[in-house]
Scaffold this active site. Structure first.
Site, PDB file in Angstrom:
ATOM      1  N   LEU B  77       0.847  -1.187   0.000  1.00  0.00           N
ATOM      2  CA  LEU B  77       0.000   0.000   0.000  1.00  0.00           C
ATOM      3  C   LEU B  77       0.881   1.235   0.000  1.00  0.00           C
ATOM      4  O   LEU B  77       1.794   1.346   0.832  1.00  0.00           O
ATOM      5  CB  LEU B  77      -0.888   0.031   1.247  1.00  0.00           C
ATOM      6  CG  LEU B  77      -1.702  -1.211   1.593  1.00  0.00           C
ATOM      7  CD1 LEU B  77      -2.463  -0.979   2.907  1.00  0.00           C
ATOM      8  CD2 LEU B  77      -2.671  -1.549   0.467  1.00  0.00           C
ATOM      9  N   CYS B  78       0.631   2.157  -0.913  1.00  0.00           N
ATOM     10  CA  CYS B  78       1.395   3.410  -0.948  1.00  0.00           C
ATOM     11  C   CYS B  78       1.225   4.137   0.381  1.00  0.00           C
ATOM     12  O   CYS B  78       0.102   4.378   0.837  1.00  0.00           O
ATOM     13  CB  CYS B  78       0.895   4.299  -2.079  1.00  0.00           C
ATOM     14  SG  CYS B  78       1.548   5.980  -1.984  1.00  0.00           S
ATOM     15  N   VAL B  79       2.355   4.512   0.984  1.00  0.00           N
ATOM     16  CA  VAL B  79       2.302   5.045   2.349  1.00  0.00           C
ATOM     17  C   VAL B  79       1.485   6.329   2.436  1.00  0.00           C
ATOM     18  O   VAL B  79       0.653   6.478   3.327  1.00  0.00           O
ATOM     19  CB  VAL B  79       3.726   5.225   2.932  1.00  0.00           C
ATOM     20  CG1 VAL B  79       4.581   6.168   2.087  1.00  0.00           C
ATOM     21  CG2 VAL B  79       3.662   5.718   4.370  1.00  0.00           C
ATOM     22  N   ALA B  82      -2.176   5.643   1.979  1.00  0.00           N
ATOM     23  CA  ALA B  82      -2.713   4.858   3.088  1.00  0.00           C
ATOM     24  C   ALA B  82      -2.916   5.720   4.332  1.00  0.00           C
ATOM     25  O   ALA B  82      -3.998   5.714   4.931  1.00  0.00           O
ATOM     26  CB  ALA B  82      -1.777   3.690   3.402  1.00  0.00           C
TER      27      ALA B  82
END
Lengths: 120, 132, 97
Positions: B77-79, B82
């Protein structure tokens, strides 16, 4: 084997959805890893290029200001859908330096001419 | 071949995320390798551990988690996508002093560099968008 | 050669953009709400047919929508494996949504 070429296509206006920003973040990340993608602004994506943006009233950064920083990251050329530009009555004078309006044939060549496409 | 998948579609609206999960399964079934599935923008909802699907309807989070467990798939998941949607793992929950971690353990949180790397190594990149 | 995936309804501008940028030898896969462009007799189906691209529709989405029953001629139905096979054959994909 040389690294594959990547075309990043961005098709959405800058503030109505987060996609335009996500596309730009992905482009900046790729450039930071020395893999600057080719950027193509298509359809409503050309609205990201409008000058005079001031997003302070909606609590976010000016998209155009981030776009103007792209040359610092090694992304010098922005390909722009000329038909969409005309549809929004935008001209070359409105665009950042490095913007290159392209017709449909040139866009087809960009799509076919890269190893990968990221479609935002 | 080596595939990288980019999932932009929300799992909570439309079919894009579920289509991506089925695509991943079918690609593995045809003998391909999936280097990484990268979830960006609304796509990160796929890792929401606290989502509850209505009975009798597809559960996209469980679907992805099951796929990852069976095939040792890397789900990232892209930080930044997210965090702003309240998706935190233990580390991020502690860092930002939030009370709960909400990311399903089948997923990890990572930077866009992982998308760049997967794209650079892949023979094929497939993007799954949703209604924006 | 480009695989274009379309999952927006026919009235969405992305379909028009896809149609004007299709090249000879490209393929088009309709999925999600994109499947409505394969409704027999519809304006979108006529435009797709005129494009000359190889036309495909994803079976589960077309069945869900009721489109399988009235599928335009020349559109082939593909399953998830067929989708993967298209990405094997067409080295790059542009997602329209």
């Amino acid at each position: 084997m040389s690294a594959p070429s990547v075309l990043l296509v961005t098709r959405h206006a800058p503030y109505g959805a987060s996609l335009a920003r996500s596309a730009l973040d992905a482009a900046l990340a790729a450039a930071a890893f020395d893999r600057p993608p080719t950027l193509l602004f298509l359809g409503d994506g050309v609205l990201q290029l409008l000058p005079g943006q001031d997003a302070s009233g909606i609590g976010t950064r000016s998209h155009r200001r981030v776009l103007d920083s792209l040359p610092l990251y090694g992304i010098d050329t922005l390909y722009v859908d000329s038909q969409a530009l005309a549809g929004h009555d935008l001209t070359a004078a409105d665009l950042p330096p490095g913007a290159r309006p392209v017709d449909d044939a040139a866009i087809r060549a960009l799509l076919a001419g890269h190893d990968h496409i990221l479609g935002f | 071949m080596n595939y990288a998948l980019l999932v932009l579609a929300s799992p909570f609206s439309g079919t894009g995320s579920l289509t991506a999960a089925r695509f991943a399964e079918a690609a593995l079934g045809r003998g391909h390798h999936i280097a990484r599935v990268f979830f960006l923008d609304q796509g990160v909802g796929a890792g929401m551990a606290t989502a509850v699907s209505p009975q009798g309807e597809a559960d996209p989070v469980a679907r992805w988690a099951d796929l990852a467990a069976r095939h040792d798939l890397e789900l990232v998941l892209c930080v930044s996508s997210a965090l702003k949607r309240g998706l935190l793992d233990d580390t991020e929950a502690a860092r930002y002093e939030r009370e709960a971690h909400t990311v399903h353990p089948a997923f990890e949180i990572g930077g866009l560099g992982l998308l760049v790397e997967a794209t650079a190594q892949a023979d094929r990149v497939v993007t799954f968008g949703g209604s924006a | 050669m480009v695989l274009h995936t379309v999952n927006c309804p026919p009235s969405h501008p992305a379909l028009g953009q896809c149609l004007r940028l299709l090249a000879p030898g490209d393929a088009l896969l309709l999925l999600g709400d994109g499947v409505y462009a394969a409704l027999a007799g519809s304006r979108a189906a006529a435009e797709l047919a005129a494009s000359g691209a190889a036309l495909h529709v994803l079976d589960v989405d077309a069945r869900a929508a009721g489109v399988l029953e009235r599928l335009a001629d020349g559109v082939s139905v593909c399953d998830d494996e067929g989708f993967v096979a298209l990405t094997e054959r067409y080295p790059r994909q542009q997602a329209w949504y």
